[in-house]
Design a protein around this motif. Sequence first.
Motif, PDB file in Angstrom:
ATOM      1  N   GLN A   1       0.822  -1.209   0.000  1.00 16.07           N
ATOM      2  CA  GLN A   1       0.000   0.000   0.000  1.00 16.07           C
ATOM      3  C   GLN A   1       0.861   1.267   0.000  1.00 16.07           C
ATOM      4  N   HIS A   2       1.942   1.258   0.748  1.00 19.45           N
ATOM      5  CA  HIS A   2       2.812   2.439   0.797  1.00 19.45           C
ATOM      6  C   HIS A   2       3.493   2.686  -0.555  1.00 19.45           C
ATOM      7  N   ILE A   3       3.774   1.647  -1.301  1.00 21.97           N
ATOM      8  CA  ILE A   3       4.375   1.792  -2.627  1.00 21.97           C
ATOM      9  C   ILE A   3       3.343   2.361  -3.600  1.00 21.97           C
ATOM     10  N   LEU A   4       2.130   1.868  -3.554  1.00 16.92           N
ATOM     11  CA  LEU A   4       1.077   2.391  -4.420  1.00 16.92           C
ATOM     12  C   LEU A   4       0.764   3.852  -4.096  1.00 16.92           C
ATOM     13  N   TRP A   5       0.773   4.184  -2.814  1.00 15.86           N
ATOM     14  CA  TRP A   5       0.565   5.576  -2.415  1.00 15.86           C
ATOM     15  C   TRP A   5       1.698   6.453  -2.950  1.00 15.86           C
ATOM     16  N   GLU A   6       2.907   5.959  -2.876  1.00 20.89           N
ATOM     17  CA  GLU A   6       4.083   6.685  -3.397  1.00 20.89           C
ATOM     18  C   GLU A   6       3.957   6.897  -4.907  1.00 20.89           C
ATOM     19  N   LEU A   7       3.543   5.874  -5.630  1.00 19.42           N
ATOM     20  CA  LEU A   7       3.361   5.996  -7.082  1.00 19.42           C
ATOM     21  C   LEU A   7       2.300   7.042  -7.415  1.00 19.42           C
ATOM     22  N   TYR A   8       1.240   7.061  -6.633  1.00 18.20           N
ATOM     23  CA  TYR A   8       0.182   8.044  -6.869  1.00 18.20           C
ATOM     24  C   TYR A   8       0.618   9.454  -6.469  1.00 18.20           C
ATOM     25  N   SER A   9       1.055   9.600  -5.234  1.00 26.05           N
ATOM     26  CA  SER A   9       1.293  10.945  -4.703  1.00 26.05           C
ATOM     27  C   SER A   9       2.545  11.611  -5.254  1.00 26.05           C
ATOM     28  N   ASN A  10       3.601  10.871  -5.462  1.00 21.53           N
ATOM     29  CA  ASN A  10       4.856  11.490  -5.900  1.00 21.53           C
ATOM     30  C   ASN A  10       5.094  11.424  -7.399  1.00 21.53           C
ATOM     31  N   TYR A  11       4.575  10.428  -8.074  1.00 20.24           N
ATOM     32  CA  TYR A  11       4.877  10.282  -9.496  1.00 20.24           C
ATOM     33  C   TYR A  11       3.701  10.648 -10.389  1.00 20.24           C
ATOM     34  N   TYR A  12       2.520  10.138 -10.095  1.00 17.85           N
ATOM     35  CA  TYR A  12       1.369  10.457 -10.936  1.00 17.85           C
ATOM     36  C   TYR A  12       0.980  11.928 -10.799  1.00 17.85           C
ATOM     37  N   ILE A  13       0.863  12.406  -9.590  1.00 17.86           N
ATOM     38  CA  ILE A  13       0.466  13.804  -9.400  1.00 17.86           C
ATOM     39  C   ILE A  13       1.520  14.756  -9.961  1.00 17.86           C
ATOM     40  N   LYS A  14       2.766  14.466  -9.709  1.00 16.17           N
ATOM     41  CA  LYS A  14       3.845  15.341 -10.171  1.00 16.17           C
ATOM     42  C   LYS A  14       3.949  15.379 -11.700  1.00 16.17           C
TER      43      LYS A  14
END
Length: 169
Positions: free
Chosen positions: A109-122
């Motif tokens: 879950q923390h990896i998926l959150w990282e992919l969303y918050s730091n990579y997809y949004i950015k």
Amino acid sequence: MTIYSFHIFDRHCNCIYNREYSHSSSDNNNNSTTVGIVNKNNDSNGSKLLFGILYSLKSMSSKLIDEETSPIPNALKSFTLGKFRIHYFESLTNLKFILITDINIDNLQHILWELYSNYYIKNCIQNSLSPIEFKISDDLKENELTGKINNHNFIHQTDQFLQSLSVFN
């Protein structure tokens, strides 16, 4: 332990990103990974079946719990099918991030959150040149890739991030 693929579905149930990783063993018995296919299987039956499984399980799990009496909301996070574990994260905007991994990997879950918050949004949301909706329109040329995330920075940075994880090998 390894990561096999990464998918993103939009709120319209379309697969807007699909990354498959090819893992092969080298002569030195070290695991070597070659970058796999990007956005080739977005419209395949496999992507449609994956979304259908997620939709059905999420619907069934929400019906099993009475949300009024339960203090903890029932959320689908991961499940196992045969030799694979499917990790699932859904954003507030109904984007669905999915990692398909080896069965021995626990919670990502923390990896998926990282992919969303730091990579997809950015790279996709804060980039004014990137579309927010990935609908296929009739006025686009046939050879244009539409309905998919084609942002080079997003693809490159998520590949680097996922390949740097200890569970990737």
